[in-house]
Design an enzyme around this catalytic site. Structure first.
Site, PDB file in Angstrom:
ATOM      1  N   GLU A 135       0.570  -1.365   0.123  1.00 24.23           N
ATOM      2  CA  GLU A 135       0.037   0.085   0.115  1.00 24.23           C
ATOM      3  C   GLU A 135       1.358   1.419   0.188  1.00 24.23           C
ATOM      4  O   GLU A 135       1.369   1.658   0.907  1.00 24.23           O
ATOM      5  CB  GLU A 135      -0.870   0.024   1.183  1.00 24.23           C
TER       6      GLU A 135
ATOM      7  N   CYS B 131      -2.597   9.666   2.204  1.00 27.17           N
ATOM      8  CA  CYS B 131      -2.288   8.599   0.768  1.00 27.17           C
ATOM      9  C   CYS B 131      -2.662   8.495  -0.534  1.00 27.17           C
ATOM     10  O   CYS B 131      -2.505   9.053  -0.713  1.00 27.17           O
ATOM     11  CB  CYS B 131      -1.499   7.347   1.409  1.00 27.17           C
TER      12      CYS B 131
END
Ligand code: NDP
Length: 490
Positions: free
Chosen positions: A235, A269
């Site tokens: 991720e 993010c």
């Protein structure tokens, strides 16, 4: 002499929040060894009891919400309210993972197909054993919990290496777990710097690594995993785009865009970094944005830049952006360490680092586009592909744009809403990584499919997997397969 401990600091004040051991390869190896034993016990415990324990852990975290949020605030600098929100989201994921693991992963019969009429086919998803979780600092509860909760619910033991900036939060999460599962160290936290994570990734007894962090570090972790063929979930970062179509609710779009870009000081993010607005509504949208941004203040609306090293990147991106772009808000003077005030620049060329690279700061580039199609093409022209946003009142058009966006997740008419829906998988494509946490896919990510085919009876004259098979049986097979699959569709 080497330092055996390291300090976590409050990024706003520089005060020491806590001191933690730098756990080297031996300590990590010992933790993995303990986890192996614990994994066997946890797997044996069964899905129903694991569910009960995890729901209890959820209650323990909820009861400790305030002190945990205070610790997140101290280690990251983010406002307590934002820390609270992050923990609430993590709690909802823990709840979903606990409640849905048996349904998603439990044994089920599947159709054996025509050629398998005499076979009972079952599928189930078994635990992997020990899962190593390596987490970042920006959402030190929500982000690792997206892996930890799902890995535990799938029946694995977890060894967690938190970021060196937020070790206290990582330690606390594992401590709280022992209230619900005191028997074995099913969830342990190891603290240290990058080497601690490297030792975890390189341990052959770790059966999967769930990594969240930068793309550059993901490549190093993947190289360490390669030695043992250890699979990995990556991720990584993003450069998320926000598309404003001609029929969008501009007030709502500006409000969402601003929060998506500036909250948590842009250290998200799935934060908004690039905005593409169609020509027809560009000016009114920019007025809405400019109206609202004056009320957003570093140190009040959001906290400091947590990682000191990020300051130089943010500064460089702003400097590059204003070379040919026009400042809407802020500028180089917005960078006043450890804070950065909101910066919005319009008309920045697409090849500028401010548009291409992840900034991870409270900054936005805005560009006008001919139409939504051009906005989509520009949004997709990125090495990253984590998430994005579309604002449009036309549901059909918005859905189409969302589907064509080359990302793992897209929110329509709100920002980041997918992160709060536990049933939706979370992850990206390209430089944003691969694999998924959250949802049924997130549970399966931490399990191995086990397929079992049990012959219930022998079909006379159809023993195909035998050296005694004759031409007659083969002819029969060809007749059956021609009947089933031999008709063309034209
Ligand atoms: P880093 O890549 O610097 O670090 C991530 C983790 O990896 C930390 O725990 C770090 O430890 C550890 N690490 C560093 N070197 C190694 C190594 N060689 N082997 C194993 N582990 C190692 O990321 P940040 O902490 O700076 O996090 C920010 C990044 O994370 C951003 O790019 C952001 O976009 C991304 N992110 C992605 C999310 C997603 O779900 N896609 C969610 C949240 C963030 P240490 O801190 O001790 O160096």
């Amino acid at each position: 002499m080497t330092t055996l401990t390291f300090d976590s600091l409050n990024p706003a004040t520089g005060a020491v929040v806590g001191s933690h051991p730098k756990q080297g390869p031996e300590a990590v190896s010992a933790a993995v060894g303990r986890a192996e034993v614990a994994a066997g016990w946890w797997a044996e415990l069964g899905a129903a009891e694991r569910r009960r324990r995890l729901l209890d852990y959820k209650a323990v975290i909820t009861q400790n919400l305030r002190p945990l949020a205070a610790l997140v605030h101290e280690e990251t600098g983010k406002p307590v309210g934002d820390a609270t929100l992050e923990i609430v989201l993590a709690i909802t994921h823990l709840d979903w993972a606990a409640r849905n693991a048996a349904k998603v992963l439990g044994r089920r019969r599947v159709s054996p197909g025509m050629l398998g009429v005499n076979i009972a086919a079952t599928l189930e998803y078994l635990p992997l054993g020990v899962v190593g979780v390596i987490g970042p600092w920006n959402y030190p509860v929500f982000t690792p919990m997206g892996s930890i909760a799902y890995a535990l619910a799938a029946g694995n033991a977890v060894v967690f290496k938190p970021s060196e900036l937020t070790p206290g939060v990582g330690v606390r999460l594992a401590e709280l777990f022992t209230a619900s599962v005191p028997e074995h160290p099913v969830f342990q936290t190891v603290t240290g710097l990058g080497e601690t994570g490297a030792a975890l990734a390189g341990d052959p007894r770790v059966k999967k690594i769930a990594f969240t962090g930068s793309t550059a570090t993901a490549k190093r972790v993947m190289a360490a995993c390669a030695g043992n063929l250890t699979p990995m979930v990556a991720e990584c970062g993003g450069k998320d785009a926000f598309i404003v179509d001609a029929d969008a609710d501009l007030k709502a779009a500006a409000d969402a865009c601003l929060w998506g870009a500036m909250s948590n000081a842009g250290q998200t993010c799935v934060g908004v970094e690039r905005v593409y607005v169609v020509e027809a509504v560009y000016e009114p949208f920019m007025r809405e944005l400019a109206d609202r941004v004056s009320a957003v203040k570093a140190g009040e609306s959001y906290g400091p830049i947590t990682m000191p090293g990020q300051m130089a990147i943010i500064r460089r991106h702003i400097d590059e952006a204003i070379k040919s772009g026009k400042i809407v808000t802020g500028g180089p003077e917005a960078v006043r360490a450890p804070f950065v005030d909101p910066v919005i620049v319009e008309g920045v060329p697409e090849d500028s680092p401010a548009v291409r690279e992840e900034t991870f700061g409270p900054t936005l580039t805005v560009r006008r586009t001919r139409d939504a199609q051009e906005a989509l093409e520009l949004a997709n022209a990125s090495a990253y592909g984590l998430a994005g946003t579309v604002f449009s009142r036309n549901t059909r058009r918005a859905m189409e744009l969302a589907r064509l966006m080359r990302t793992g997740m897209t929110a329509i008419n709100s920002v980041i809403s997918f992160a709060g829906v536990p049933a939706l998988p979370f992850g990206g494509v390209g430089d944003s990584g691969f694999g998924r946490i959250h949802g049924a896919d997130g549970l399966r990510e931490f399990a191995r499919p086990k397929a079992i085919s049990r012959q219930r009876f022998a079909v006379p004259g159809m023993n195909l997997t035998s050296f005694s098979r004759g031409q007659e049986e083969l002819e029969r097979l060809i007749r059956v397969v021609t009947f089933m699959h031999g008709r063309r569709k034209r």
